[in-house]
Design an enzyme around this catalytic site. Structure first.
Site, PDB file in Angstrom:
ATOM      1  N   SER A 160     -43.744  14.827  -5.566  1.00  0.00           N
ATOM      2  CA  SER A 160     -43.397  14.425  -4.216  1.00  0.00           C
ATOM      3  C   SER A 160     -43.203  15.593  -3.259  1.00  0.00           C
ATOM      4  O   SER A 160     -44.112  16.384  -3.045  1.00  0.00           O
ATOM      5  CB  SER A 160     -42.151  13.539  -4.292  1.00  0.00           C
ATOM      6  OG  SER A 160     -41.902  12.977  -3.049  1.00  0.00           O
ATOM      7  N   HIS A 161     -41.976  15.731  -2.720  1.00  0.00           N
ATOM      8  CA  HIS A 161     -41.695  16.756  -1.723  1.00  0.00           C
ATOM      9  C   HIS A 161     -41.345  18.095  -2.357  1.00  0.00           C
ATOM     10  O   HIS A 161     -41.085  19.059  -1.640  1.00  0.00           O
ATOM     11  CB  HIS A 161     -40.525  16.294  -0.852  1.00  0.00           C
ATOM     12  CG  HIS A 161     -39.302  16.029  -1.668  1.00  0.00           C
ATOM     13  ND1 HIS A 161     -39.208  14.950  -2.527  1.00  0.00           N
ATOM     14  CD2 HIS A 161     -38.160  16.718  -1.808  1.00  0.00           C
ATOM     15  CE1 HIS A 161     -38.048  14.989  -3.135  1.00  0.00           C
ATOM     16  NE2 HIS A 161     -37.385  16.041  -2.721  1.00  0.00           N
TER      17      HIS A 161
ATOM     18  N   ASP B  76     -45.008  14.256   3.368  1.00  0.00           N
ATOM     19  CA  ASP B  76     -44.709  15.129   2.226  1.00  0.00           C
ATOM     20  C   ASP B  76     -45.894  15.203   1.256  1.00  0.00           C
ATOM     21  O   ASP B  76     -46.988  14.716   1.563  1.00  0.00           O
ATOM     22  CB  ASP B  76     -43.450  14.650   1.499  1.00  0.00           C
ATOM     23  CG  ASP B  76     -43.692  13.370   0.723  1.00  0.00           C
ATOM     24  OD1 ASP B  76     -44.590  12.591   1.118  1.00  0.00           O
ATOM     25  OD2 ASP B  76     -42.995  13.140  -0.282  1.00  0.00           O
TER      26      ASP B  76
ATOM     27  N   ASP C 126     -46.904  13.673  -1.512  1.00  0.00           N
ATOM     28  CA  ASP C 126     -47.656  12.480  -1.919  1.00  0.00           C
ATOM     29  C   ASP C 126     -47.699  11.412  -0.838  1.00  0.00           C
ATOM     30  O   ASP C 126     -48.079  10.266  -1.101  1.00  0.00           O
ATOM     31  CB  ASP C 126     -47.101  11.907  -3.228  1.00  0.00           C
ATOM     32  CG  ASP C 126     -45.644  11.509  -3.121  1.00  0.00           C
ATOM     33  OD1 ASP C 126     -44.922  12.090  -2.289  1.00  0.00           O
ATOM     34  OD2 ASP C 126     -45.214  10.622  -3.877  1.00  0.00           O
TER      35      ASP C 126
ATOM     36  N   ASP D  86     -45.423   9.747   1.010  1.00  0.00           N
ATOM     37  CA  ASP D  86     -44.518   8.611   1.232  1.00  0.00           C
ATOM     38  C   ASP D  86     -43.380   8.942   2.194  1.00  0.00           C
ATOM     39  O   ASP D  86     -42.748   8.055   2.737  1.00  0.00           O
ATOM     40  CB  ASP D  86     -43.984   8.023  -0.091  1.00  0.00           C
ATOM     41  CG  ASP D  86     -43.364   9.053  -1.004  1.00  0.00           C
ATOM     42  OD1 ASP D  86     -43.277  10.230  -0.604  1.00  0.00           O
ATOM     43  OD2 ASP D  86     -42.975   8.683  -2.129  1.00  0.00           O
ATOM     44  N   ARG D  87     -43.128  10.242   2.448  1.00  0.00           N
ATOM     45  CA  ARG D  87     -42.062  10.601   3.399  1.00  0.00           C
ATOM     46  C   ARG D  87     -42.642  10.929   4.767  1.00  0.00           C
ATOM     47  O   ARG D  87     -43.797  11.352   4.868  1.00  0.00           O
ATOM     48  CB  ARG D  87     -41.324  11.844   2.914  1.00  0.00           C
ATOM     49  CG  ARG D  87     -40.597  11.621   1.629  1.00  0.00           C
ATOM     50  CD  ARG D  87     -39.818  12.874   1.257  1.00  0.00           C
ATOM     51  NE  ARG D  87     -39.050  12.604   0.058  1.00  0.00           N
ATOM     52  CZ  ARG D  87     -37.875  13.133  -0.202  1.00  0.00           C
ATOM     53  NH1 ARG D  87     -37.333  13.989   0.629  1.00  0.00           N
ATOM     54  NH2 ARG D  87     -37.231  12.830  -1.308  1.00  0.00           N
TER      55      ARG D  87
ATOM     56  N   GLU E  98     -34.630   5.134   4.112  1.00  0.00           N
ATOM     57  CA  GLU E  98     -33.640   6.026   3.518  1.00  0.00           C
ATOM     58  C   GLU E  98     -33.503   7.279   4.364  1.00  0.00           C
ATOM     59  O   GLU E  98     -34.448   7.701   5.031  1.00  0.00           O
ATOM     60  CB  GLU E  98     -34.097   6.460   2.134  1.00  0.00           C
ATOM     61  CG  GLU E  98     -34.172   5.339   1.150  1.00  0.00           C
ATOM     62  CD  GLU E  98     -34.567   5.874  -0.211  1.00  0.00           C
ATOM     63  OE1 GLU E  98     -33.719   5.846  -1.099  1.00  0.00           O
ATOM     64  OE2 GLU E  98     -35.698   6.341  -0.372  1.00  0.00           O
TER      65      GLU E  98
ATOM     66  N   LYS F 272     -42.298   3.705  -0.002  1.00  0.00           N
ATOM     67  CA  LYS F 272     -42.191   4.129   1.389  1.00  0.00           C
ATOM     68  C   LYS F 272     -43.541   4.689   1.818  1.00  0.00           C
ATOM     69  O   LYS F 272     -44.358   5.065   0.977  1.00  0.00           O
ATOM     70  CB  LYS F 272     -41.060   5.138   1.563  1.00  0.00           C
ATOM     71  CG  LYS F 272     -41.118   6.361   0.672  1.00  0.00           C
ATOM     72  CD  LYS F 272     -39.801   7.098   0.789  1.00  0.00           C
ATOM     73  CE  LYS F 272     -39.791   8.395   0.023  1.00  0.00           C
ATOM     74  NZ  LYS F 272     -39.380   8.259  -1.374  1.00  0.00           N
TER      75      LYS F 272
HETATM   76  C1  G16 Z   1     -37.414   9.864  -4.097  1.00  0.00           C
HETATM   77  C2  G16 Z   1     -37.050   8.411  -4.049  1.00  0.00           C
HETATM   78  C3  G16 Z   1     -36.227   8.119  -2.835  1.00  0.00           C
HETATM   79  C4  G16 Z   1     -35.026   9.042  -2.767  1.00  0.00           C
HETATM   80  C5  G16 Z   1     -35.457  10.474  -2.850  1.00  0.00           C
HETATM   81  C6  G16 Z   1     -34.310  11.456  -2.950  1.00  0.00           C
HETATM   82  O1  G16 Z   1     -38.278  10.174  -3.053  1.00  0.00           O
HETATM   83  O2  G16 Z   1     -38.202   7.599  -4.039  1.00  0.00           O
HETATM   84  O3  G16 Z   1     -35.830   6.786  -2.916  1.00  0.00           O
HETATM   85  O4  G16 Z   1     -34.316   8.836  -1.577  1.00  0.00           O
HETATM   86  O5  G16 Z   1     -36.249  10.661  -3.999  1.00  0.00           O
HETATM   87  O6  G16 Z   1     -33.592  11.219  -4.099  1.00  0.00           O
HETATM   88  P1  G16 Z   1     -32.384  12.152  -4.537  1.00  0.00           P
HETATM   89  O7  G16 Z   1     -31.394  12.127  -3.408  1.00  0.00           O
HETATM   90  O8  G16 Z   1     -31.885  11.512  -5.788  1.00  0.00           O
HETATM   91  O9  G16 Z   1     -32.931  13.544  -4.741  1.00  0.00           O
HETATM   92  P2  G16 Z   1     -39.602  11.033  -3.311  1.00  0.00           P
HETATM   93  O10 G16 Z   1     -40.260  11.136  -1.967  1.00  0.00           O
HETATM   94  O11 G16 Z   1     -39.092  12.357  -3.820  1.00  0.00           O
HETATM   95  O12 G16 Z   1     -40.372  10.301  -4.330  1.00  0.00           O
END
Ligand code: G16
Length: 538
Positions: A111-112, A275, A277, A279-280, A361, A374
């Site tokens: 992801s990010h 980001d 992938d 989704d953000r 979120e 997302k």
């Molecule tokens: C993932 C989850 C999100 C979450 C985020 C941060 O996002 O899909 O629901 O808000 O991680 O999580 P944490 O606060 O536990 O680090 P992504 O974009 O990283 O897949």
């Protein structure tokens, strides 16, 4: 052709908030990826099933994808549908799972988190809902990783993923598809593309920072080729295995190039970033930043401007840590409102049962029930559609929103790289301390409730605890959580929210400062971690 290879368990293959995320070098250890994938297969029985497969193009994607293909063939999978060159954004994958009625899918992405040999790698596993597997399923997968003794792999040359078409490995079918076309079709069904196109024809300007990650080709196709944004509106548009050294997290700190452009005197009308992938998202106006929490509230308040939602929406949900801005919109619109633990997977039951249409979120995620993840580009198109329909700037739209509803000043403070033991003890002691705060007055803030957040899912009746919160009588809040996406060590997240109905254009940092000090004192952050201040503030 099927080889059965002996292996030994790794002890650290427990999924976090969204799949398994590790340092690339951890993932590259002998049989590490194979163990995890075989544990998923052992849990779900993939025989005769079809999966969507792709990734964000980061380092090790190519090697892991070939392993995934060969292990799928050996485990009797019926068919894999794979994005050309192995590319698929997380939202595009979720769309395909639903559209092609498959049994689930895999997105190879952290992801990010940064990529490259010294960065991170990850695997997100989705079920036939189009959303990531539930905690119950991930617990079973983890249990399997602890006892695994062998995995199955097909002995065959690599598949060339560069050509769209139909292929076979043993009896398994492989379909290589254009990763963009179905996603574009979906976006056209939701938004008023003609209206947005007219706005660009009249000279509207934007920059979209794809951060050298997977959304580049999607963004060029949608914003430049279809909607007519000027060529070059998409920055960092070519996915690179190490994201060109960028940290593909769309916030004010890491999307520095875009932020510089949007805060210059000749800034374009609109700025956005996605980001790794896809989704953000981050939304910017001219010298103006919209917090993800406000963005969710504003999109919800304006749903009637979007063709796909104009006849009404079911309700809205946010993660508990996200600001309460959207709660006021839900109350005003008299729609359902839910607060869930952090993790997009917790929204899936609410969407499937038609309790909600929108969700979001604080971590730069917004989306709707068009898919079960997302969706970064969806959020950008939603904003473009609102701007085109109202003729107002990002700043005007946001200021008017605050005038109508008041403003939740909101910042998140991340304390990174803490030892896991220190972080766990801090949270354990804080949990025990919270009840003693109830009813107390701290400076001018009166504690209404101090508690562990417990979510009772109204659909499957499971119960999940996630984070600690202190709610004050004036609507302000302090929330503490440990991140579930760190690839090593622990990150303590402290979320501060201060509500104000009249003072709408103050500096958020100043507005939350007193509450931050209170939050640090209560949790003894400096004494326990040695950190005087947060490493990252978003
Ligand atoms: C993932 C989850 C999100 C979450 C985020 C941060 O996002 O899909 O629901 O808000 O991680 O999580 P944490 O606060 O536990 O680090 P992504 O974009 O990283 O897949």
């Amino acid at each position: 052709m099927i080889q059965i290879i002996s292996t030994k368990p790794y002890t650290d293959q427990k999924m976090g908030t969204a799949g398994l995320r590790k340092k690339s070098k951890v993932m590259m250890q002998e049989h590490y990826f194979e163990n995890f994938l075989q544990s998923i297969f052992n849990t779900i029985n993939p025989s005769g099933k079809t999966f969507i497969v792709g990734g964000d193009g980061r380092f090790y994607n190519d090697i892991a994808l070939q392993k995934l293909i060969k292990m799928s063939a050996a485990n009797n999978v019926k068919k894999l549908i794979i994005g050309q060159n192995g590319y698929l954004s997380t939202p595009a994958s979720s769309n395909l799972i639903l559209k092609r009625h498959t049994d689930g899918g895999f997105v190879l992405s952290a992801s990010h988190n940064p990529g490259g040999e010294n960065g991170d790698f990850g695997i997100k596993f989705a079920t036939q809902t189009g959303g990531q597997c539930s905690s119950q399923v991930s617990d079973q997968i983890y249990a399997n990783t602890q006892t695994i003794s062998e995995f199955k792999i097909y002995n065959s040359p690599d598949i060339d993923l560069s050509q769209i078409g139909l292929y076979k490995m043993g009896s398994m079918e492989i379909e290589i598809i254009d990763p963009i076309v179905d996603y574009v079709e979906l976006m056209k069904e939701i938004f008023d593309f003609n209206l947005i196109k007219e706005m660009f024809q009249k000279g509207f300007t934007m920059r979209f920072d794809a951060m050298n990650a997977v959304t580049g080709p999607y963004a060029v196709r949608i914003f430049e080729d279809i909607l007519g944004a000027a060529k070059g509106s998409v920055l960092n548009a070519v996915p690179k295995p190490d994201f060109g050294g960028l940290h593909p997290d769309p916030n004010l700190v890491y999307a520095a190039e875009l932020v510089k452009i949007m805060y210059a005197d000749d800034a374009p009308d609109f700025g956005a970033a996605n980001d790794g992938d896809g989704d953000r998202n981050m939304i910017l106006g001219k010298k103006f930043f919209v917090t993800p929490s406000d963005s969710l509230a504003i999109l919800t308040d304006n749903y009637n401007l979007i063709p796909a939602y104009k006849n009404g929406i079911y309700g809205v949900a946010k993660s508990m840590a996200t600001s309460t801005a959207v709660a006021r919109v839900a109350a005003n619109k008299k729609i359902g409102y839910y607060e869930v633990p952090t993790g997009w997977k917790y929204f899936v039951n609410l969407m499937d049962s038609k309790r909600i249409t929108f969700c979001g979120e604080e971590s730069f995620g917004t989306g709707s029930s068009h898919i079960r993840e997302k969706d970064g580009i969806w959020a950008v198109l939603f904003w473009l559609n609102i701007i085109a329909a109202t003729g107002k700037s990002v700043e005007q739209i946001t200021l008017e929103h605050w005038k109508k509803y008041g403003r939740s000043y909101y910042l998140r403070f991340d304390f990174d790289g803490i030892s896991t033991d220190t972080a766990n003890l801090l949270m354990k002691d804080l949990t025990l301390k919270l009840p003693s705060l109830n009813g107390q007055k701290i400076n001018c803030f009166e504690v209404d409730k101090a508690e562990t957040f417990v979510y009772n899912d109204p659909v499957d009746h499971s119960s999940t605890t996630n984070g600690l919160r202190i709610l004050f009588a004036d609507g302000s809040r302090i929330v503490y959580r440990l991140s579930g996406t760190s690839s090593s060590g622990a990150t303590l997240r402290v979320y501060i929210e201060r509500f104000n109905r009249d003072n709408l254009q103050a500096d958020p940092r100043i507005m939350v400062d007193e509450l931050l000090k209170i939050a640090m004192d209560i949790a003894e952050i400096q004494q326990r971690t040695g950190k005087k201040e947060a490493d990252v503030t978003t």
